[in-house]
Design a protein around this motif. Structure first.
Motif, PDB file in Angstrom:
ATOM      1  N   MET A   1      11.880 -12.032  -4.733  1.00 50.50           N
ATOM      2  CA  MET A   1      12.096 -11.151  -6.256  1.00 50.50           C
ATOM      3  C   MET A   1      13.184 -11.299  -6.187  1.00 50.50           C
ATOM      4  O   MET A   1      13.889 -10.621  -5.978  1.00 50.50           O
ATOM      5  N   ASN A   2      13.545 -11.169  -7.375  1.00 52.80           N
ATOM      6  CA  ASN A   2      14.369 -11.511  -7.828  1.00 52.80           C
ATOM      7  C   ASN A   2      14.450  -9.737  -9.216  1.00 52.80           C
ATOM      8  O   ASN A   2      13.284  -9.499 -10.020  1.00 52.80           O
ATOM      9  N   GLY A   3      15.770  -9.835  -9.363  1.00 56.67           N
ATOM     10  CA  GLY A   3      15.484  -9.024 -10.875  1.00 56.67           C
ATOM     11  C   GLY A   3      15.177  -7.599 -10.495  1.00 56.67           C
ATOM     12  O   GLY A   3      14.691  -6.732 -10.042  1.00 56.67           O
ATOM     13  N   ALA A   4      13.908  -7.485 -12.380  1.00 50.11           N
ATOM     14  CA  ALA A   4      13.253  -6.775 -11.629  1.00 50.11           C
ATOM     15  C   ALA A   4      11.950  -6.542 -11.260  1.00 50.11           C
ATOM     16  O   ALA A   4      11.675  -5.137 -11.010  1.00 50.11           O
ATOM     17  N   SER A   5      11.496  -7.639 -10.776  1.00 53.21           N
ATOM     18  CA  SER A   5       9.968  -7.404  -9.651  1.00 53.21           C
ATOM     19  C   SER A   5      10.895  -6.596  -8.627  1.00 53.21           C
ATOM     20  O   SER A   5      10.680  -5.782  -7.692  1.00 53.21           O
ATOM     21  N   ARG A   6      12.372  -6.621  -8.012  1.00 57.28           N
ATOM     22  CA  ARG A   6      12.839  -6.382  -6.485  1.00 57.28           C
ATOM     23  C   ARG A   6      12.843  -5.067  -7.182  1.00 57.28           C
ATOM     24  O   ARG A   6      12.512  -3.996  -6.213  1.00 57.28           O
ATOM     25  N   GLU A   7      13.117  -4.552  -8.512  1.00 55.17           N
ATOM     26  CA  GLU A   7      13.570  -3.012  -8.421  1.00 55.17           C
ATOM     27  C   GLU A   7      12.128  -2.208  -7.838  1.00 55.17           C
ATOM     28  O   GLU A   7      12.078  -0.660  -8.456  1.00 55.17           O
ATOM     29  N   ALA A   8      11.050  -3.056  -8.575  1.00 51.58           N
ATOM     30  CA  ALA A   8       9.434  -2.128  -8.892  1.00 51.58           C
ATOM     31  C   ALA A   8       9.132  -2.463  -7.219  1.00 51.58           C
ATOM     32  O   ALA A   8       8.639  -1.394  -7.268  1.00 51.58           O
ATOM     33  N   LEU A   9       9.602  -3.416  -6.540  1.00 52.51           N
ATOM     34  CA  LEU A   9       8.747  -3.461  -4.908  1.00 52.51           C
ATOM     35  C   LEU A   9       9.279  -2.270  -4.753  1.00 52.51           C
ATOM     36  O   LEU A   9       8.389  -1.509  -4.115  1.00 52.51           O
ATOM     37  N   ALA A  10      11.030  -2.022  -5.067  1.00 54.05           N
ATOM     38  CA  ALA A  10      11.173  -0.599  -4.326  1.00 54.05           C
ATOM     39  C   ALA A  10      10.948   0.652  -4.722  1.00 54.05           C
ATOM     40  O   ALA A  10      10.462   1.378  -3.517  1.00 54.05           O
ATOM     41  N   ALA A  11      10.557   0.465  -5.298  1.00 62.68           N
ATOM     42  CA  ALA A  11      10.088   1.931  -6.346  1.00 62.68           C
ATOM     43  C   ALA A  11       8.269   2.082  -5.544  1.00 62.68           C
ATOM     44  O   ALA A  11       8.411   3.409  -5.811  1.00 62.68           O
ATOM     45  N   ALA A  12       7.837   1.482  -5.685  1.00 62.14           N
ATOM     46  CA  ALA A  12       6.176   1.515  -4.685  1.00 62.14           C
ATOM     47  C   ALA A  12       5.821   1.722  -3.515  1.00 62.14           C
ATOM     48  O   ALA A  12       5.818   2.601  -3.356  1.00 62.14           O
ATOM     49  N   ARG A  13       7.225   1.093  -2.768  1.00 60.47           N
ATOM     50  CA  ARG A  13       7.667   1.265  -1.655  1.00 60.47           C
ATOM     51  C   ARG A  13       7.925   2.797  -1.352  1.00 60.47           C
ATOM     52  O   ARG A  13       7.292   3.506  -0.520  1.00 60.47           O
ATOM     53  N   GLU A  14       8.749   3.495  -2.138  1.00 58.01           N
ATOM     54  CA  GLU A  14       8.698   4.286  -1.604  1.00 58.01           C
ATOM     55  C   GLU A  14       7.501   5.540  -2.101  1.00 58.01           C
ATOM     56  O   GLU A  14       7.287   5.956  -1.172  1.00 58.01           O
ATOM     57  N   ARG A  15       6.810   5.390  -3.377  1.00 57.35           N
ATOM     58  CA  ARG A  15       5.718   6.262  -3.269  1.00 57.35           C
ATOM     59  C   ARG A  15       4.889   5.967  -2.403  1.00 57.35           C
ATOM     60  O   ARG A  15       4.393   6.680  -2.189  1.00 57.35           O
ATOM     61  N   LEU A  16       4.510   4.861  -1.930  1.00 56.90           N
ATOM     62  CA  LEU A  16       3.818   4.362  -0.826  1.00 56.90           C
ATOM     63  C   LEU A  16       4.185   5.333   0.137  1.00 56.90           C
ATOM     64  O   LEU A  16       3.624   6.097   0.957  1.00 56.90           O
ATOM     65  N   ASP A  17       5.338   5.063   0.613  1.00 53.83           N
ATOM     66  CA  ASP A  17       5.443   5.883   1.835  1.00 53.83           C
ATOM     67  C   ASP A  17       5.487   7.885   1.480  1.00 53.83           C
ATOM     68  O   ASP A  17       4.612   8.015   2.932  1.00 53.83           O
ATOM     69  N   ALA A  18       6.081   7.618   0.285  1.00 52.81           N
ATOM     70  CA  ALA A  18       5.578   9.523   0.116  1.00 52.81           C
ATOM     71  C   ALA A  18       3.850   9.963   0.444  1.00 52.81           C
ATOM     72  O   ALA A  18       3.964  10.898   0.629  1.00 52.81           O
ATOM     73  N   LEU A  19       2.959   8.777  -0.564  1.00 53.61           N
ATOM     74  CA  LEU A  19       1.743   8.554  -0.233  1.00 53.61           C
ATOM     75  C   LEU A  19       0.873   9.115   1.302  1.00 53.61           C
ATOM     76  O   LEU A  19       0.268  10.149   1.829  1.00 53.61           O
ATOM     77  N   THR A  20       1.601   8.329   2.128  1.00 53.00           N
ATOM     78  CA  THR A  20       1.249   7.470   3.515  1.00 53.00           C
ATOM     79  C   THR A  20       1.597   9.270   4.480  1.00 53.00           C
ATOM     80  O   THR A  20       1.546   9.512   5.227  1.00 53.00           O
ATOM     81  N   ASP A  21       2.951   9.836   4.341  1.00 50.87           N
ATOM     82  CA  ASP A  21       3.419  10.267   4.952  1.00 50.87           C
ATOM     83  C   ASP A  21       2.475  11.669   4.895  1.00 50.87           C
ATOM     84  O   ASP A  21       2.765  12.845   5.812  1.00 50.87           O
ATOM     85  N   SER A  22       1.768  12.390   3.774  1.00 51.87           N
ATOM     86  CA  SER A  22       0.554  13.183   3.432  1.00 51.87           C
ATOM     87  C   SER A  22      -0.813  12.879   4.529  1.00 51.87           C
ATOM     88  O   SER A  22      -1.267  11.944   4.491  1.00 51.87           O
ATOM     89  N   THR A  23      -0.463  14.158   5.291  1.00 53.47           N
ATOM     90  CA  THR A  23      -2.202  13.422   6.596  1.00 53.47           C
ATOM     91  C   THR A  23      -3.538  13.507   5.720  1.00 53.47           C
ATOM     92  O   THR A  23      -4.294  13.159   5.883  1.00 53.47           O
ATOM     93  N   SER A  24      -3.305  13.927   4.008  1.00 51.70           N
ATOM     94  CA  SER A  24      -4.525  13.720   3.906  1.00 51.70           C
ATOM     95  C   SER A  24      -4.774  12.505   2.942  1.00 51.70           C
ATOM     96  O   SER A  24      -6.571  12.513   2.549  1.00 51.70           O
TER      97      SER A  24
END
Length: 271
Positions: free
Chosen positions: A1-24
């Motif tokens: 992925m290049n440009g905007a897609s790479r940035e969008a994926l990085a943000a999505a990864r961070e969001r997923l990590d934050a969600l899955t850190d939750s025990t709920s």
């Protein structure tokens, strides 16, 4: 992925990590839901294009995703997808690739939480070696005329009760929905994702005989020093490696085998 897609994926990864850190949050269930959305957007090309249309506002696209998916998957999965379509993507296909990566990452996160990630890494590697060395099996798993259910049944007979449930889920999704990729490249991507869960790199080590625990520890430490990151060793035994070892990290090969040294010497003499 290049440009905007790479940035969008990085943000999505961070969001997923934050969600899955939750025990709920059940990471395994979330993986299934994200995989279902991946299949939907892979199949519905026009919908995929609408959700990645740069001429539409991010909020409008997020609202559309919420309306379409709100009764089909959990609120957590809807939030993940809505956040992704708010972002800009260089190509519509990149959104589907990113969703598939997040589904696989969620499954690996569930394995990591359960203390089974090492087993999954090793099983993915071993399965890849079995596939590459068994022509009939590879042909059966990549046969385009075979039904999804037939491939799934074959994998259950091979992996069911013998491999970690996460390994079976990941491999089954890859085989039944390859989306144009080769089986080998898909397995390699899964292995890399597994290593990335602990910020580790993967080294494929081929030796003539199995390495001892001491040798593995020394080699791992030496490679970690060279590359500046922890290293996971995928070990393979090949009797044709006369002596020494062959190490591959990504596209880089560190070749110390006697057989290759002799071959190099022969080439130099011939020239």
């Amino acid at each position: 992925m290049n440009g905007a897609s790479r940035e969008a994926l990085a943000a999505a990864r961070e969001r997923l990590d934050a969600l899955t850190d939750s025990t709920s949050v059940d990471a395994g269930s979330l993986a299934d839901e994200l995989a279902a959305v991946t299949a939907l957007l892979h199949r519905e090309v026009s919908l995929r294009r609408v959700l990645t249309d740069p001429a539409q506002s991010g909020e409008a696209k997020a609202e559309l995703a919420q309306r379409l998916l709100g009764t089909q998957v959990s609120g957590t999965a809807v939030d993940v997808v809505a956040g992704m379509v708010r972002a800009r993507w260089s190509q519509s296909r990149d959104l589907v690739d990113a969703l598939e990566e997040l589904a696989n990452t969620a499954d690996l996160t569930a394995a990591q939480k359960a203390g089974r990630l090492d087993n999954v890494e090793d099983e993915l590697f071993r399965f890849g070696r079995i596939v590459s060395s068994t022509t009939e099996l590879r042909a059966a798993l990549t046969n385009r005329s075979a039904t999804t259910s037939a491939k799934g049944e074959l994998l259950r007979s091979l992996l069911g009760g013998r491999a970690d449930r996460t390994t079976e889920r990941l491999v089954t999704r890859l085989v039944t929905a390859p989306r144009g990729r080769s089986l080998e490249s898909g397995l390699e991507s899964l292995s890399k994702l597994a290593a990335d869960r602990r910020d580790r790199m993967v080294a494929v080590v081929t030796s003539a005989v199995p390495l001892s625990d001491t040798q593995k520890q020394r080699l791992g430490a030496a490679l970690a020093k060279v590359y500046g990151r922890p290293m996971h060793l995928n070990l393979d035994v090949d009797p044709e490696v006369v002596g020494g070892i062959r190490v591959q990290v990504g596209d880089e090969v560190i070749n110390g085998s006697i057989a290759d040294r002799l071959e190099d010497a022969g080439r130099r003499m011939a020239s």
